[in-house]
Motif scaffolding. Structure first.
Motif, PDB file in Angstrom:
ATOM      1  N   GLN A   4     -16.376  -3.912   6.733  1.00  0.00           N
ATOM      2  CA  GLN A   4     -15.838  -5.251   6.503  1.00  0.00           C
ATOM      3  C   GLN A   4     -16.333  -5.822   5.184  1.00  0.00           C
ATOM      4  O   GLN A   4     -15.558  -6.429   4.430  1.00  0.00           O
ATOM      5  N   HIS A   5     -17.619  -5.601   4.888  1.00  0.00           N
ATOM      6  CA  HIS A   5     -18.163  -6.102   3.632  1.00  0.00           C
ATOM      7  C   HIS A   5     -17.493  -5.417   2.445  1.00  0.00           C
ATOM      8  O   HIS A   5     -17.160  -6.052   1.434  1.00  0.00           O
ATOM      9  N   GLN A   7     -14.503  -4.079   2.378  1.00  0.00           N
ATOM     10  CA  GLN A   7     -13.121  -4.562   2.281  1.00  0.00           C
ATOM     11  C   GLN A   7     -13.061  -5.930   1.608  1.00  0.00           C
ATOM     12  O   GLN A   7     -12.203  -6.181   0.749  1.00  0.00           O
ATOM     13  N   GLN A   8     -13.947  -6.807   1.966  1.00  0.00           N
ATOM     14  CA  GLN A   8     -13.964  -8.151   1.394  1.00  0.00           C
ATOM     15  C   GLN A   8     -14.278  -8.100  -0.101  1.00  0.00           C
ATOM     16  O   GLN A   8     -13.675  -8.841  -0.896  1.00  0.00           O
ATOM     17  N   GLN A  11     -11.089  -6.775  -1.902  1.00  0.00           N
ATOM     18  CA  GLN A  11     -10.051  -7.797  -1.943  1.00  0.00           C
ATOM     19  C   GLN A  11     -10.364  -8.856  -2.995  1.00  0.00           C
ATOM     20  O   GLN A  11      -9.503  -9.220  -3.811  1.00  0.00           O
ATOM     21  N   GLN A  12     -11.591  -9.342  -2.991  1.00  0.00           N
ATOM     22  CA  GLN A  12     -11.960 -10.379  -3.948  1.00  0.00           C
ATOM     23  C   GLN A  12     -11.930  -9.852  -5.377  1.00  0.00           C
ATOM     24  O   GLN A  12     -11.446 -10.529  -6.288  1.00  0.00           O
ATOM     25  N   ASP A  74      -5.545  -6.718   3.212  1.00  0.00           N
ATOM     26  CA  ASP A  74      -7.006  -6.591   3.160  1.00  0.00           C
ATOM     27  C   ASP A  74      -7.470  -5.737   1.983  1.00  0.00           C
ATOM     28  O   ASP A  74      -8.510  -6.014   1.372  1.00  0.00           O
TER      29      ASP A  74
END
Length: 443
Positions: A4-5, A7-8, A11-12, A74
């Protein structure tokens, strides 16, 4: 780092960089480029293992469409983060066509490579057996399908055969009585373009440019007169170069004109009797690309130098007798695009800006401009763009690159936050046809 980290961060990083580049371009266009500093791409290489694992997972057969759409949001598509992987995995895609049912036809691998022809229907990729190269006529009706045995022309994709051509033997159009050698193997097509009547095919190859009929092959380049001139100067036949570089060709929608060229001669335009009607001096060192508009009353001709180039436009009504030199300032051949070394392009009709050309350049940009030379938009995909096609209604574009990507784009559908460019276009899907993968992956 957990998934999740990662992916974030991806994306950013992708969205922030796209916004920064788009802002940078907007400033440059309105205020000038002096004192502007181009944004630096964020570090993303450490995220690639997580991205690869996520992409493999989303391509499993049990994944539903809602999950795939969420994945695309995502992990938004981008080119620069993947550059560290391209040397190992990237490969060129020689040809791509959009069939009328919405499926795609692509040749994975460049013309000189063994390659494979595939059909892409939705998320299904199927090899096309018995076809090594293909092309379609400018009216979208006839297809040329080639393998080692020859070239057949069908009326529609999967339709009945209407013509069959043999490969050139290599001695066509060469002066008799000299020790020229025939081809050891059939020439490798850079392009195969059936005429609108389905009875002739323009074969573009580095071994020569020919028009093929059911009875014979007619050499267009290199021209016989050029070879005779070399022989008259005492050049040994073994030293006469018959091969071509940057060879290219186009057929007008009505089949009455051909535009051909290669790096060593001016742009040539021939009539349907294969007689030269115009010799047009390029606005660059090396002629590289030609394309007629959909109405057939306008033509663009591109020439390159290193990774840049320039494109002139000419009305077909002005072609008879036109004879200009390199870098001519003849008003009949104005500059319509400045900067792009063009590898692929399409002409767009059925839109408010009728007469739009969309080309793919060596820097990874789709660039759109009008016949009057006015820039319309640009759209970044990355890597050199080597093949393109557009739907019959002008609403959907497909573009392929040397990075092994095939991008399906809905034109004028709105620009997502992660897209670099000035146009309002949204990518629907990006295929990765990479070396080393068990199967192509949809992003």
């Amino acid at each position: 780092m957990d998934k999740q980290h990662a992916q974030q961060q991806w994306q950013q990083a992708v969205i922030d960089y796209a916004k920064a580049i788009n802002h940078y371009v907007a400033q440059g266009r309105t205020q000038g480029w002096d004192n502007l500093e181009e944004p630096v791409a964020p570090a993303t290489e450490h995220l690639l293992p997580a991205w690869q694992a996520a992409l493999q997972a989303i391509n499993q057969p049990f994944v539903d469409e809602q999950q795939r759409r969420a994945f695309r949001s995502d992990w938004p598509p981008a080119h620069l983060p993947l550059v560290p992987l391209l040397e190992q995995h990237g490969q060129g895609i020689a040809s791509v066509l959009m069939l009328d049912d919405g499926s795609l036809l692509a040749r994975i691998g460049m013309p000189h490579e063994k390659g494979q022809v595939v059909r892409i229907d939705g998320r299904t990729v199927t090899p096309v057996i018995g076809v090594e190269h293909f092309g379609r006529c400018p009216q979208r009706r006839y297809f040329a399908l080639a393998n080692a045995e020859g070239i057949r022309v069908t009326d529609g994709w999967g339709g009945p055969q209407v013509a069959r051509m043999a490969w050139p033997h290599g001695l066509e159009g060469l002066p008799r009585g000299y020790p020229f050698e025939p081809f050891d193997l059939p020439p490798t097509p850079s392009a195969l373009i059936p005429f609108p009547d389905g009875q002739r095919v323009l074969l573009v190859s580095s071994e020569g440019i020919f028009v093929l009929t059911g009875e014979r092959a007619i050499r267009l380049l290199p021209q016989q007169q050029t070879i005779l001139d070399d022989l008259a100067e005492g050049i040994d036949p073994d030293d006469i170069a018959l091969g071509l570089s940057m060879e290219h060709g186009a057929v007008s929608p009505d089949g009455r004109l051909l535009a051909i060229g290669e790096q060593g001669v001016r742009h040539l335009v021939l009539d349907d009797q294969l007689q030269v009607v115009a010799e047009v001096g390029p606005v660059g060192e090396y002629p590289h690309f030609a394309l007629f508009n959909q109405r057939g009353d306008h033509l663009i001709l591109n020439a390159c130098h290193f990774y840049n180039g320039n494109t002139l436009g000419v009305r077909t009504a002005d072609l008879p007798g036109l004879d200009t030199d390199y870098y001519s300032e003849d008003p009949r051949t104005p500059l319509v695009e400045d900067g792009a070394r063009i590898y692929a392009g399409v002409a767009r009709a059925g839109v408010a800006r009728a007469g739009e050309y969309i080309v793919g350049d060596a820097h990874g940009y789709l660039r759109a401009f009008g016949e009057d030379g006015q820039e319309h938009w640009q759209h970044y995909l990355g890597s050199t763009l080597c093949a393109m096609d557009i739907s019959a209604d002008g609403k959907t574009l497909v573009a392929a690159s040397y990075a092994g990507f095939i991008s399906l784009i809905a034109l004028d559908s709105g620009r997502p936050a992660w897209q670099i460019g000035t146009g309002e276009h949204g990518e629907l899907r990006r295929w990765l046809f990479w070396k080393g993968l068990d199967k192509p992956l949809a992003w």
